[in-house]
Design a protein around this motif. Structure first.
Motif, PDB file in Angstrom:
ATOM      1  N   UNK A   1     -20.157 -22.414  83.042  1.00 26.48           N
ATOM      2  CA  UNK A   1     -21.282 -23.341  83.211  1.00 26.48           C
ATOM      3  C   UNK A   1     -20.874 -24.765  82.850  1.00 26.48           C
ATOM      4  N   UNK A   2     -19.755 -24.924  82.122  1.00 28.46           N
ATOM      5  CA  UNK A   2     -19.276 -26.271  81.777  1.00 28.46           C
ATOM      6  C   UNK A   2     -18.500 -26.937  82.910  1.00 28.46           C
ATOM      7  N   UNK A   3     -18.394 -26.275  84.061  1.00 31.43           N
ATOM      8  CA  UNK A   3     -17.573 -26.813  85.153  1.00 31.43           C
ATOM      9  C   UNK A   3     -17.993 -28.222  85.585  1.00 31.43           C
ATOM     10  N   UNK A   4     -19.301 -28.560  85.691  1.00 30.41           N
ATOM     11  CA  UNK A   4     -19.650 -29.940  86.070  1.00 30.41           C
ATOM     12  C   UNK A   4     -19.095 -30.990  85.118  1.00 30.41           C
ATOM     13  N   UNK A   5     -19.033 -30.680  83.812  1.00 32.46           N
ATOM     14  CA  UNK A   5     -18.452 -31.634  82.858  1.00 32.46           C
ATOM     15  C   UNK A   5     -16.975 -31.830  83.151  1.00 32.46           C
ATOM     16  N   UNK A   6     -16.277 -30.744  83.434  1.00 29.73           N
ATOM     17  CA  UNK A   6     -14.850 -30.854  83.715  1.00 29.73           C
ATOM     18  C   UNK A   6     -14.600 -31.642  84.997  1.00 29.73           C
ATOM     19  N   UNK A   7     -15.450 -31.453  85.994  1.00 31.76           N
ATOM     20  CA  UNK A   7     -15.302 -32.219  87.237  1.00 31.76           C
ATOM     21  C   UNK A   7     -15.527 -33.710  86.987  1.00 31.76           C
ATOM     22  N   UNK A   8     -16.541 -34.021  86.176  1.00 30.07           N
ATOM     23  CA  UNK A   8     -16.819 -35.428  85.887  1.00 30.07           C
ATOM     24  C   UNK A   8     -15.681 -36.064  85.094  1.00 30.07           C
ATOM     25  N   UNK A   9     -15.114 -35.317  84.147  1.00 32.51           N
ATOM     26  CA  UNK A   9     -13.985 -35.860  83.376  1.00 32.51           C
ATOM     27  C   UNK A   9     -12.776 -36.060  84.281  1.00 32.51           C
ATOM     28  N   UNK A  10     -12.498 -35.078  85.141  1.00 32.98           N
ATOM     29  CA  UNK A  10     -11.350 -35.213  86.041  1.00 32.98           C
ATOM     30  C   UNK A  10     -11.533 -36.352  87.029  1.00 32.98           C
ATOM     31  N   UNK A  11     -12.789 -36.611  87.436  1.00 31.49           N
ATOM     32  CA  UNK A  11     -13.056 -37.697  88.377  1.00 31.49           C
ATOM     33  C   UNK A  11     -13.121 -39.049  87.703  1.00 31.49           C
ATOM     34  N   UNK A  12     -13.101 -39.090  86.356  1.00 28.15           N
ATOM     35  CA  UNK A  12     -13.162 -40.369  85.654  1.00 28.15           C
ATOM     36  C   UNK A  12     -14.552 -40.898  85.473  1.00 28.15           C
ATOM     37  N   UNK A  13     -15.598 -40.052  85.639  1.00 24.89           N
ATOM     38  CA  UNK A  13     -16.970 -40.528  85.445  1.00 24.89           C
ATOM     39  C   UNK A  13     -17.221 -40.886  83.994  1.00 24.89           C
ATOM     40  N   UNK A  14     -16.663 -40.122  83.075  1.00 20.46           N
ATOM     41  CA  UNK A  14     -16.718 -40.457  81.651  1.00 20.46           C
ATOM     42  C   UNK A  14     -15.507 -39.836  80.980  1.00 20.46           C
ATOM     43  N   UNK A  15     -15.300 -40.195  79.730  1.00 20.42           N
ATOM     44  CA  UNK A  15     -14.083 -39.804  79.010  1.00 20.42           C
ATOM     45  C   UNK A  15     -14.191 -38.368  78.510  1.00 20.42           C
ATOM     46  N   UNK A  16     -13.052 -37.763  78.159  1.00 25.42           N
ATOM     47  CA  UNK A  16     -13.107 -36.432  77.542  1.00 25.42           C
ATOM     48  C   UNK A  16     -13.902 -36.404  76.246  1.00 25.42           C
ATOM     49  N   UNK A  17     -13.949 -37.538  75.533  1.00 28.64           N
ATOM     50  CA  UNK A  17     -14.747 -37.573  74.306  1.00 28.64           C
ATOM     51  C   UNK A  17     -16.228 -37.371  74.572  1.00 28.64           C
ATOM     52  N   UNK A  18     -16.736 -38.012  75.619  1.00 30.91           N
ATOM     53  CA  UNK A  18     -18.141 -37.816  75.998  1.00 30.91           C
ATOM     54  C   UNK A  18     -18.365 -36.373  76.450  1.00 30.91           C
TER      55      UNK A  18
ATOM     56  N   UNK B   1     -22.200 -43.410  75.219  1.00 27.74           N
ATOM     57  CA  UNK B   1     -21.000 -43.200  74.431  1.00 27.74           C
ATOM     58  C   UNK B   1     -21.067 -41.814  73.783  1.00 27.74           C
ATOM     59  N   UNK B   2     -20.072 -41.508  72.950  1.00 27.19           N
ATOM     60  CA  UNK B   2     -19.995 -40.159  72.407  1.00 27.19           C
ATOM     61  C   UNK B   2     -21.189 -39.832  71.509  1.00 27.19           C
ATOM     62  N   UNK B   3     -21.605 -40.789  70.645  1.00 28.91           N
ATOM     63  CA  UNK B   3     -22.726 -40.520  69.754  1.00 28.91           C
ATOM     64  C   UNK B   3     -24.016 -40.314  70.543  1.00 28.91           C
ATOM     65  N   UNK B   4     -24.258 -41.162  71.523  1.00 22.14           N
ATOM     66  CA  UNK B   4     -25.465 -41.012  72.323  1.00 22.14           C
ATOM     67  C   UNK B   4     -25.449 -39.701  73.107  1.00 22.14           C
ATOM     68  N   UNK B   5     -24.289 -39.343  73.641  1.00 24.52           N
ATOM     69  CA  UNK B   5     -24.200 -38.100  74.405  1.00 24.52           C
ATOM     70  C   UNK B   5     -24.473 -36.890  73.514  1.00 24.52           C
ATOM     71  N   UNK B   6     -23.927 -36.897  72.293  1.00 27.38           N
ATOM     72  CA  UNK B   6     -24.155 -35.764  71.403  1.00 27.38           C
ATOM     73  C   UNK B   6     -25.621 -35.660  71.008  1.00 27.38           C
ATOM     74  N   UNK B   7     -26.234 -36.785  70.648  1.00 27.18           N
ATOM     75  CA  UNK B   7     -27.641 -36.745  70.231  1.00 27.18           C
ATOM     76  C   UNK B   7     -28.543 -36.302  71.383  1.00 27.18           C
ATOM     77  N   UNK B   8     -28.267 -36.830  72.564  1.00 27.06           N
ATOM     78  CA  UNK B   8     -29.092 -36.445  73.717  1.00 27.06           C
ATOM     79  C   UNK B   8     -28.929 -34.957  74.025  1.00 27.06           C
ATOM     80  N   UNK B   9     -27.704 -34.459  73.998  1.00 23.33           N
ATOM     81  CA  UNK B   9     -27.467 -33.043  74.283  1.00 23.33           C
ATOM     82  C   UNK B   9     -28.064 -32.157  73.197  1.00 23.33           C
ATOM     83  N   UNK B  10     -27.935 -32.555  71.932  1.00 22.79           N
ATOM     84  CA  UNK B  10     -28.499 -31.756  70.849  1.00 22.79           C
ATOM     85  C   UNK B  10     -30.022 -31.722  70.932  1.00 22.79           C
TER      86      UNK B  10
END
Length: 376
Positions: free
Chosen positions: A216-233, A268-277
């Protein structure tokens, strides 16, 4: 891309000479280069993990070069902290697993299409053979009918012309290719009977194909590989969404992930974590209560353990002989306590700590040490 970033300058003086417009324009290429370098580092970390998997033992890549695990090897190569190197390694492994699963899914779909085409071809061949056999059967039946009619006419004519003489043997009719023939009975004119065996379609045995589950994490991996956001996000999104359990299925997390990916490139990473949590908590309201109960149970067990072992570093003696575990207080409780002390106007947190009773440490003779007496 790297050449364009390097052309901006190599010293603070050169960057100080840039105009405001050049500074604003330089942010995009630098961010793209950082995302690209982090993505490549994640892919490299995933390759190191694949070549250092536990099944290889001491023949793994990390072990051959003196590293206890692939995380240490990535940490030494990148200069990151161990936590950051572990997160980078996790993203790389997940990217590799996702890519393999998708390739396997494509292979399975292609194998299924080949199996369907083979089944259709076998069915068409069986239908053609059945049609050919039916035509041969009809031709045989027609020739048999013609032969019987001629024999009947010949017998009638012979009986009329030569009533006292036996009927001579009839000539055999031409025989078509037969599948099985019934032998003629003695003393009876041989009438060859052609039996055409019916064609039964033989089912084509298809290989059993195991279903391939795409993470189910495949969309995140596609976005990271495409450069949409960093691996940290991407790692922040994964940590925020958490793992699967009985209440949270892969479909629910995939639906939540589709919502997050709309705004993830702007976070950024902090915003992404808070939003996901926050989104995970909305999906798993019952899980929040369960985790709070587990945390309270942990506090009770830890407090009882402190009483049982009599650890003065972990407990303080309060009024009426009660033990208060201040070191195991959760952050939210500690913040609430500090806020209550400050709002009460009784003094600072430090002063409150000075007024709080401390544990008296006995010396070797059993007397209380004067420096550890309770300060009044």
């Amino acid at each position: 891309m790297a050449a364009g970033v390097a052309a901006l300058g190599g010293s603070s003086a050169e960057f100080s000479g840039l105009s405001d417009a050049e500074v604003l324009a330089a942010r995009g290429p630098i961010a793209d280069l950082l995302r690209l370098s982090h993505t490549v580092a994640a892919l490299l970390a995933g390759t190191i993990a694949e070549r250092s998997r536990p099944q290889l033992g001491q023949s793994g890549l990390a072990a051959r070069h003196g590293y206890g695990n692939p995380t240490l090897m990535v940490q030494h190569a990148t200069g990151l902290s161990r936590i950051e190197a572990g997160r980078l390694l996790a993203i790389g492994v997940l990217m590799s697993e996702t890519e393999k699963a998708e390739r396997r899914a494509v292979e399975v779909r292609e194998a299924e299409r080949r199996a369907v085409r083979a089944t259709q071809a076998a069915a068409e061949a069986a239908a053609r053979e059945a049609a050919t056999a039916a035509d041969a059967q009809r031709e045989t039946e027609w020739q048999t009918a013609q032969w019987e009619a001629r024999e009947a006419d010949r017998a009638a004519v012979w009986a009329e012309l030569n009533p006292d003489q036996p009927l001579p043997d009839a000539p055999l009719r031409p025989v078509l290719p037969v599948v099985a023939a019934v032998p003629a009975v003695p003393a009876v004119p041989a009438v060859p009977v052609v039996l055409v065996a019916p064609v039964v379609p033989v089912p084509v045995l298809q290989p059993v194909l195991q279903p391939v589950i795409i993470p189910w994490q495949a969309p995140i991996m596609h976005a990271v590989a495409a450069g949409a956001f960093s691996p940290g996000v991407g790692d922040a999104l994964l940590r925020g969404l958490g793992t699967l359990d009985q209440a949270i299925t892969a479909d629910r997390l995939a639906s939540a992930l589709r919502v997050l990916l709309v705004d993830a490139p702007k976070m950024n990473t902090e915003q992404a974590f808070k939003r996901a949590r926050r989104l995970r908590d909305e999906l798993d309201a019952a899980g929040i209560l369960a985790r709070e109960k587990q945390a309270r149970r942990y506090d009770v067990v830890a407090l009882a353990s402190g009483r049982r072992h009599g650890d003065p570093a972990r407990t303080t003696t309060g009024g009426a002989g009660r033990n208060v575990d201040s070191n195991l207080r959760r952050p939210d409780q500690s913040a609430a306590w500090r806020g209550a002390v400050c709002r009460s106007g009784t003094g600072s947190v430090g002063e409150e700590r000075q007024r709080r009773p401390t544990h008296a440490r006995p010396d070797r003779r059993g007397f209380l040490h004067p420096t550890s007496q309770t300060r009044r």
